[in-house]
Design a protein around this motif. Structure first.
Motif, PDB file in Angstrom:
ATOM      1  N   ALA A  25       0.838  -1.195   0.000  1.00 30.40           N
ATOM      2  CA  ALA A  25       0.000   0.000   0.000  1.00 30.40           C
ATOM      3  C   ALA A  25       0.872   1.244   0.000  1.00 30.40           C
ATOM      4  O   ALA A  25       1.882   1.311   0.711  1.00 30.40           O
ATOM      5  CB  ALA A  25      -0.928   0.009   1.213  1.00 30.40           C
ATOM      6  N   GLY A  26       0.454   2.224  -0.777  1.00 33.31           N
ATOM      7  CA  GLY A  26       1.130   3.517  -0.791  1.00 33.31           C
ATOM      8  C   GLY A  26       0.476   4.474   0.179  1.00 33.31           C
ATOM      9  O   GLY A  26      -0.746   4.613   0.196  1.00 33.31           O
ATOM     10  N   VAL A  27       1.291   5.096   1.004  1.00 32.57           N
ATOM     11  CA  VAL A  27       0.794   6.087   1.957  1.00 32.57           C
ATOM     12  C   VAL A  27       1.665   7.330   1.830  1.00 32.57           C
ATOM     13  O   VAL A  27       2.889   7.232   1.990  1.00 32.57           O
ATOM     14  CB  VAL A  27       0.831   5.535   3.404  1.00 32.57           C
ATOM     15  CG1 VAL A  27       0.503   6.620   4.410  1.00 32.57           C
ATOM     16  CG2 VAL A  27      -0.160   4.382   3.540  1.00 32.57           C
ATOM     17  N   PRO A  28       1.070   8.497   1.517  1.00 27.28           N
ATOM     18  CA  PRO A  28      -0.346   8.745   1.250  1.00 27.28           C
ATOM     19  C   PRO A  28      -0.819   8.040  -0.021  1.00 27.28           C
ATOM     20  O   PRO A  28      -0.053   7.824  -0.957  1.00 27.28           O
ATOM     21  CB  PRO A  28      -0.422  10.260   1.097  1.00 27.28           C
ATOM     22  CG  PRO A  28       0.809  10.796   1.732  1.00 27.28           C
ATOM     23  CD  PRO A  28       1.851   9.764   1.513  1.00 27.28           C
ATOM     24  N   GLY A  29      -2.110   7.712  -0.021  1.00 25.20           N
ATOM     25  CA  GLY A  29      -2.695   7.049  -1.166  1.00 25.20           C
ATOM     26  C   GLY A  29      -4.133   6.701  -0.886  1.00 25.20           C
ATOM     27  O   GLY A  29      -4.755   7.222   0.038  1.00 25.20           O
ATOM     28  N   GLY A 175      -8.887   5.584   2.252  1.00 26.69           N
ATOM     29  CA  GLY A 175      -7.456   5.424   2.424  1.00 26.69           C
ATOM     30  C   GLY A 175      -6.822   6.488   3.290  1.00 26.69           C
ATOM     31  O   GLY A 175      -7.482   7.421   3.761  1.00 26.69           O
ATOM     32  N   ILE A 176      -5.526   6.312   3.521  1.00 29.85           N
ATOM     33  CA  ILE A 176      -4.722   7.279   4.280  1.00 29.85           C
ATOM     34  C   ILE A 176      -4.211   8.283   3.246  1.00 29.85           C
ATOM     35  O   ILE A 176      -3.164   8.105   2.641  1.00 29.85           O
ATOM     36  CB  ILE A 176      -3.573   6.571   5.017  1.00 29.85           C
ATOM     37  CG1 ILE A 176      -4.129   5.450   5.904  1.00 29.85           C
ATOM     38  CG2 ILE A 176      -2.775   7.561   5.861  1.00 29.85           C
ATOM     39  CD1 ILE A 176      -3.062   4.552   6.522  1.00 29.85           C
ATOM     40  N   PHE A 342      -8.393  11.263  -7.517  1.00 30.02           N
ATOM     41  CA  PHE A 342      -7.607  10.673  -6.441  1.00 30.02           C
ATOM     42  C   PHE A 342      -6.623  11.738  -5.951  1.00 30.02           C
ATOM     43  O   PHE A 342      -5.482  11.818  -6.418  1.00 30.02           O
ATOM     44  CB  PHE A 342      -6.843   9.438  -6.923  1.00 30.02           C
ATOM     45  CG  PHE A 342      -7.715   8.385  -7.559  1.00 30.02           C
ATOM     46  CD1 PHE A 342      -8.870   7.944  -6.932  1.00 30.02           C
ATOM     47  CD2 PHE A 342      -7.379   7.825  -8.782  1.00 30.02           C
ATOM     48  CE1 PHE A 342      -9.674   6.966  -7.511  1.00 30.02           C
ATOM     49  CE2 PHE A 342      -8.169   6.864  -9.362  1.00 30.02           C
ATOM     50  CZ  PHE A 342      -9.328   6.420  -8.732  1.00 30.02           C
ATOM     51  N   PRO A 343      -7.038  12.596  -5.035  1.00 29.36           N
ATOM     52  CA  PRO A 343      -6.212  13.769  -4.691  1.00 29.36           C
ATOM     53  C   PRO A 343      -4.873  13.416  -4.060  1.00 29.36           C
ATOM     54  O   PRO A 343      -3.967  14.251  -4.046  1.00 29.36           O
ATOM     55  CB  PRO A 343      -7.101  14.564  -3.731  1.00 29.36           C
ATOM     56  CG  PRO A 343      -8.143  13.613  -3.245  1.00 29.36           C
ATOM     57  CD  PRO A 343      -8.337  12.615  -4.335  1.00 29.36           C
ATOM     58  N   SER A 344      -4.710  12.194  -3.551  1.00 29.57           N
ATOM     59  CA  SER A 344      -3.414  11.824  -2.988  1.00 29.57           C
ATOM     60  C   SER A 344      -2.330  11.770  -4.061  1.00 29.57           C
ATOM     61  O   SER A 344      -1.136  11.752  -3.733  1.00 29.57           O
ATOM     62  CB  SER A 344      -3.507  10.473  -2.282  1.00 29.57           C
ATOM     63  OG  SER A 344      -3.907   9.451  -3.183  1.00 29.57           O
ATOM     64  N   ARG A 345      -2.709  11.743  -5.331  1.00 28.27           N
ATOM     65  CA  ARG A 345      -1.715  11.722  -6.413  1.00 28.27           C
ATOM     66  C   ARG A 345      -1.185  13.104  -6.752  1.00 28.27           C
ATOM     67  O   ARG A 345      -0.237  13.231  -7.534  1.00 28.27           O
ATOM     68  CB  ARG A 345      -2.317  11.084  -7.670  1.00 28.27           C
ATOM     69  CG  ARG A 345      -2.700   9.639  -7.491  1.00 28.27           C
ATOM     70  CD  ARG A 345      -2.841   8.884  -8.802  1.00 28.27           C
ATOM     71  NE  ARG A 345      -3.931   9.347  -9.637  1.00 28.27           N
ATOM     72  CZ  ARG A 345      -4.485   8.605 -10.604  1.00 28.27           C
ATOM     73  NH1 ARG A 345      -4.045   7.358 -10.814  1.00 28.27           N
ATOM     74  NH2 ARG A 345      -5.463   9.093 -11.340  1.00 28.27           N
ATOM     75  N   MET A 346      -1.773  14.130  -6.179  1.00 27.63           N
ATOM     76  CA  MET A 346      -1.301  15.478  -6.476  1.00 27.63           C
ATOM     77  C   MET A 346       0.065  15.718  -5.836  1.00 27.63           C
ATOM     78  O   MET A 346       0.304  15.330  -4.693  1.00 27.63           O
ATOM     79  CB  MET A 346      -2.303  16.509  -5.975  1.00 27.63           C
ATOM     80  CG  MET A 346      -3.614  16.510  -6.740  1.00 27.63           C
ATOM     81  SD  MET A 346      -3.419  16.919  -8.484  1.00 27.63           S
ATOM     82  CE  MET A 346      -2.861  18.619  -8.390  1.00 27.63           C
ATOM     83  N   THR A 347       0.960  16.350  -6.592  1.00 29.89           N
ATOM     84  CA  THR A 347       2.312  16.650  -6.128  1.00 29.89           C
ATOM     85  C   THR A 347       2.532  18.163  -6.160  1.00 29.89           C
ATOM     86  O   THR A 347       1.803  18.890  -6.852  1.00 29.89           O
ATOM     87  CB  THR A 347       3.352  15.988  -7.035  1.00 29.89           C
ATOM     88  OG1 THR A 347       3.229  16.540  -8.371  1.00 29.89           O
ATOM     89  CG2 THR A 347       3.143  14.468  -7.089  1.00 29.89           C
ATOM     90  N   TYR A 374     -10.432  21.168   1.070  1.00 24.90           N
ATOM     91  CA  TYR A 374      -9.471  22.198   1.423  1.00 24.90           C
ATOM     92  C   TYR A 374      -8.138  21.684   0.877  1.00 24.90           C
ATOM     93  O   TYR A 374      -7.654  20.622   1.277  1.00 24.90           O
ATOM     94  CB  TYR A 374      -9.353  22.368   2.934  1.00 24.90           C
ATOM     95  CG  TYR A 374     -10.650  22.623   3.682  1.00 24.90           C
ATOM     96  CD1 TYR A 374     -11.131  23.912   3.878  1.00 24.90           C
ATOM     97  CD2 TYR A 374     -11.359  21.556   4.235  1.00 24.90           C
ATOM     98  CE1 TYR A 374     -12.301  24.136   4.605  1.00 24.90           C
ATOM     99  CE2 TYR A 374     -12.523  21.772   4.965  1.00 24.90           C
ATOM    100  CZ  TYR A 374     -12.993  23.063   5.155  1.00 24.90           C
ATOM    101  OH  TYR A 374     -14.144  23.273   5.874  1.00 24.90           O
ATOM    102  N   GLU A 375      -7.541  22.407  -0.042  1.00 21.42           N
ATOM    103  CA  GLU A 375      -6.362  21.886  -0.730  1.00 21.42           C
ATOM    104  C   GLU A 375      -5.142  21.822   0.187  1.00 21.42           C
ATOM    105  O   GLU A 375      -5.148  22.366   1.295  1.00 21.42           O
ATOM    106  CB  GLU A 375      -6.057  22.742  -1.961  1.00 21.42           C
ATOM    107  CG  GLU A 375      -7.068  22.593  -3.094  1.00 21.42           C
ATOM    108  CD  GLU A 375      -6.951  21.274  -3.839  1.00 21.42           C
ATOM    109  OE1 GLU A 375      -5.961  20.548  -3.632  1.00 21.42           O
ATOM    110  OE2 GLU A 375      -7.865  20.968  -4.636  1.00 21.42           O
ATOM    111  N   SER A 376      -4.095  21.159  -0.310  1.00 21.51           N
ATOM    112  CA  SER A 376      -2.873  21.006   0.472  1.00 21.51           C
ATOM    113  C   SER A 376      -2.100  22.313   0.519  1.00 21.51           C
ATOM    114  O   SER A 376      -2.343  23.242  -0.260  1.00 21.51           O
ATOM    115  CB  SER A 376      -1.989  19.908  -0.136  1.00 21.51           C
ATOM    116  OG  SER A 376      -1.276  20.416  -1.246  1.00 21.51           O
TER     117      SER A 376
END
Length: 840
Positions: A25-29, A175-176, A342-347, A374-376
């Motif tokens: 598992a990928g975390v964050p993901g 997910g986390i 899938f917002p965890s993919r945002m860099t 609320y964005e990162s």
């Protein structure tokens, strides 16, 4: 000092029934990205795979890993009295367990969570319930609430568009999704810092309100005799906070668990939105001290500026004008949706690219829409650096939201946490309570089925404004978008406050944008398909047609294709079965529609004080209202925004039945020069010409009357208005007289009929290639009128990008279009990738 231990490695994912075993598992993901990485589900962005992965959102899932033994006294770099397990974001409903013992339960994607794990180790598990299960249970308890979509997104504090939207897929995640770590600390830590940043003259004022959490430890009694009950004594160590900003240092004592330190920073440089000045940022360093020993630190970057929202009444209604550092702004805005479902993919790099595209298009305001997140910090950091103002919606959109528990407490907690988290960012200038819910209550037949039940009004007009007033009084709050300021007016009354203009797209021709002058247009837009290369990637092997299976699946709007078709019929001859022609015309029509609105509304500044285009971006490949498609490729609308949102814009409008040229000058200096007007025929003849003085003051609009003899008479004629035409260039000259480069100044065109009724001549032009500074230059020289020429660079190479979009050339004019990423330049291929309006 507080020491973090990231917990990003070593996680596994499993379904509780054990089927399939544990997966890396990928975390964050999130579960979907883990299943994709393992090859267990197809890419839901391709074809109609979305339907094949629907089951993922209806299952329970468990993330597991070993919690390191390095907690408590065994913490790295020395002993610590306390170790916390900290999740920055859990999506959404979960139990957190350690060796089967429940540490806590969570039910809000928009909050962080902290658990005391001092001295503990073992198997850590985060057991996620299906968001559907939670939402449906809350609905069963609290009763039905109406919404724009059938999915139960209003019953759970989760990104609403996970459940699908009229531009997005239904991919309900778990997910986390944000970082997780252990934090080791002793005596005390900084729990919260609330920075109030203002300006008084040239002096920057910084007030840092600090909340402190202390440990409970064995403290030696004064008489040396331990207490009879053995209860540990509280260590009330004397603590101070010290802050540094711009070379100024200040210190304050902590009274129990709170302290406030204030600084006055002389001669500060103001932070401005792009186009109005620079974006200087100042480092703030805050340290929590016990004596001289540092216990914890907090660091951010701030900017000094003032912001106000002028909603005063006037003869035209109720205004809605942003004022930054005393300067009244016409907001050149775009709406932002999550850039990936899938917002965890945002860099950080992806945020910077997308927001950089916005800034390069002349945008100065980005509205973070209420159906997302609320964005990162990466998002707001990029906006701070680029000078992009941020309008932040609270996450409520297009539904009646229950106000009872368990939702009310979650809403209050998430609002307080995120207001404080985002306060350091100078780009953030407005808090907005919701998207379209006040309007929905009035117009979408909600009141009758609600029958007196709660629907969110208490949030928007009660809870949220109190949170903002108590926590962040440096920024304005508005209850919703659209909102007229009170129930005395219709929520979407164009004369009062913010307005969403959707009747045009849904039911009318885009010429109807000119029917009124809203005070602030917070949403409006027109659809178009994504770039050709994006469609080819998303629909592999499909024979593309407007109604082919994959195209229909990637069109989520109600009657979206019907509205596209009706929009085309009003302006162009039918493209028949020619998909490439349909693709070009629908993209052209999107740009034309948005231009009709922005040109009209900008020409009415200061009555109209802003336009916010729906929408900048996409979260997957789809036919939508976006300017940048789901693969990051720019549609023609994107390049048109660069013209429409430029500091200086020319547009031909009607006032009292007569044509005028509106010179819109949003620059800091006066705009003076000569305006050249030409009445021309579609064959290229100049039928009349005049030169008139142009003078528009800073941040103003000048209206210049068009002489009656230059007004086009019928569909064979059109008007050309040029400012800053290169000396010696004659846009009306024939091709035989020698080609001239397209003038560098703004140009406006006025045709009097839809394209289907204009007797165009067959367009003729020459194409040549020339090496450019970066990439290849495609030079097009017009022999006739060439209207709305477009080079679709992605047809040359999927990686290719053109530096401009639609351009109209008069006979004898030439333009060079720069292309990057084209590895095998070829003039014949360039010609095949060029499209323009053709005669009926």
């Amino acid at each position: 000092m507080l020491r973090p231990t990231p917990l990003t490695e070593g996680w596994t994912l499993r379904h509780p029934d054990g089927a399939g075993g544990a997966l890396p598992a990928g975390v964050p993901g999130c579960v979907h990205t883990d299943l994709l990485a393992a090859g267990l589900i197809p890419d839901p962005f391709l074809g109609r795979n979305e339907a094949e992965v629907e089951w993922v959102g209806r299952r329970e899932w468990t993330y597991e890993r070993d919690l390191p033994a390095a907690t408590g006294q065994a913490a790295p770099a020395g002993p610590a009295e306390r170790t916390d397990l900290v999740f920055d974001g859990l999506d959404t409903v979960a139990e957190v367990l350690l060796d089967g013992r429940v540490l806590g339960r969570v039910r809000n994607m928009h909050r962080s969570h902290r658990f005391d794990v001092t001295g503990l180790s073992g198997r850590l598990a985060v057991r996620f319930a299906s968001a559907y299960t939670e939402a449906e249970a809350v609905r069963e308890t609290l009763g039905e609430r109406p919404g724009a979509y059938p999915e139960p997104y209003q019953y759970i504090r989760k990104m609403a568009c996970s459940f699908g939207w009229d531009w997005g897929p239904t991919l309900v995640t778990a997910g986390i999704w944000r970082p997780v770590r252990l934090e080791h600390w002793s005596t005390a830590r900084i729990a919260r810092v609330r920075p109030l940043v203002t300006v008084e003259g040239r002096t920057g004022l910084v007030e840092l309100s600090v909340d402190v959490e202390r440990t409970r430890v064995e403290a030696p009694p004064a008489d040396g005799v331990p207490p009879a009950d053995g209860v540990p004594l509280t260590d009330e160590a004397r603590l101070t906070v010290e802050a540094r900003v711009g070379g100024v240092t200040a210190r304050a004592e902590v009274d129990g668990t709170r302290g406030t330190v204030r600084l006055r920073v002389p001669d500060v440089e103001l932070w401005w939105p792009r186009g109005y000045g620079g974006q200087p940022l100042y480092d703030v360093e805050l340290t929590l001290l016990r004596g001289t020993a540092g216990l914890d630190g907090w660091r951010r970057r701030i900017g000094f500026r003032t912001v106000a929202l002028d909603t005063s009444a006037d003869a035209r209604g109720t205004g809605f004008t942003l004022v930054v550092n005393g300067e009244r702004l016409f907001a050149r805005g775009v709406n932002w949706i999550p850039d990936d479902v899938f917002p965890s993919r945002m860099t950080p790099g992806r945020y910077r690219r997308r927001l950089g595209q916005a800034a390069d298009a002349g945008v100065d305001l980005v509205r973070v829409w209420g159906g997302g997140i609320y964005e990162s910090e990466d998002f707001y950091d990029a906006c701070d650096a680029l000078g992009l103002l941020v309008w932040q919606d609270f996450p409520f959109a297009c539904a009646a939201y229950p106000e009872e528990q368990p939702l009310r407490g979650e809403v209050a907690a998430e609002a307080r946490e995120n207001v404080v988290r985002l306060m350091p960012h100078p780009s953030l200038v407005l808090w907005n309570g919701n998207n379209e819910n006040l309007w929905g209550f009035r117009d979408w037949d909600w009141e009758r089925p609600l029958a007196g039940e709660s629907w969110g009004e208490g949030y928007y007009l009660g809870l949220l404004p109190r949170v903002v007033a108590e926590t962040d009084p440096t920024r304005p709050y508005t209850a919703g978008s659209p909102w007229s300021g009170s129930w005395l007016h219709h929520p979407n009354d164009p004369a009062h406050g913010t307005h969403h203009s959707w009747e045009v797209w849904n039911r009318a021709d885009y010429a109807e944008y000119r029917a009124d002058v809203p005070r602030f247009v917070a949403e409006f837009g027109w659809q178009a398909p994504p770039a050709h290369a994006t469609l080819r990637r998303a629909l592999p092997g499909e024979e593309l047609a407007p109604d082919s299976p994959g195209m229909l699946h990637h069109q989520k709007a109600e009657d979206g294709n019907g509205k596209l078709a009706r929009g085309l019929e009003r302006h162009f001859p039918s493209p028949g079965g020619d998909f490439d022609r349909w693709h070009y015309l629908t993209q052209l029509n999107q740009a034309r529609a948005v231009a009709a609105g922005i040109e009209h509304w900008r020409s009415h500044w200061p009555v109209c004080a802003g336009t916010v285009v729906w929408q900048l971006n996409d979260c997957w490949p789809v036919t939508s209202w976006s300017a940048i498609d789901g693969d990051g490729r720019e549609k023609p609308l994107y390049h048109e925004l660069r013209r429409l949102y430029a500091d200086r814009l020319l547009t031909v409008q009607e006032r009292d039945g007569r044509l005028v040229v509106a010179a819109v000058n949003q620059a800091a200096g006066e705009w003076t020069g000569t305006l050249t007007l030409r009445r021309m025929s579609v064959e290229g003849a100049v039928l009349g010409r005049a030169e008139v003085p142009l003078s528009a003051g800073r941040r103003s609009v000048a209206l210049i009357g068009v002489p009656a003899e230059l007004a086009p008479a019928g569909p064979k004629e059109f008007l050309v208005a040029d400012a800053g035409v290169r000396a010696g260039a004659d846009p009306g000259a024939s091709a035989d007289a020698g080609a001239s480069d397209l003038g560098p100044g703004p140009r406006a065109l006025r045709f009097t009929a839809p394209d289907r009724d204009i007797p165009y001549v067959t367009p003729e032009f020459d194409v040549a290639l020339a090496p450019g500074g970066v990439g290849v230059g495609v030079t097009v020289t017009a022999r006739t009128l060439v209207r709305d020429l477009l080079l679709q660079a992605d047809r040359l190479d999927p990686a290719a990008r053109a530096d401009r979009g639609l351009v109209t050339l008069l006979p004898g004019e030439r333009v060079t279009i720069g292309v990057r990423g084209w590895e095998t330049p070829d003039a014949h291929a360039a010609r095949r990738a060029l499209y323009c309006v053709e005669p009926r």
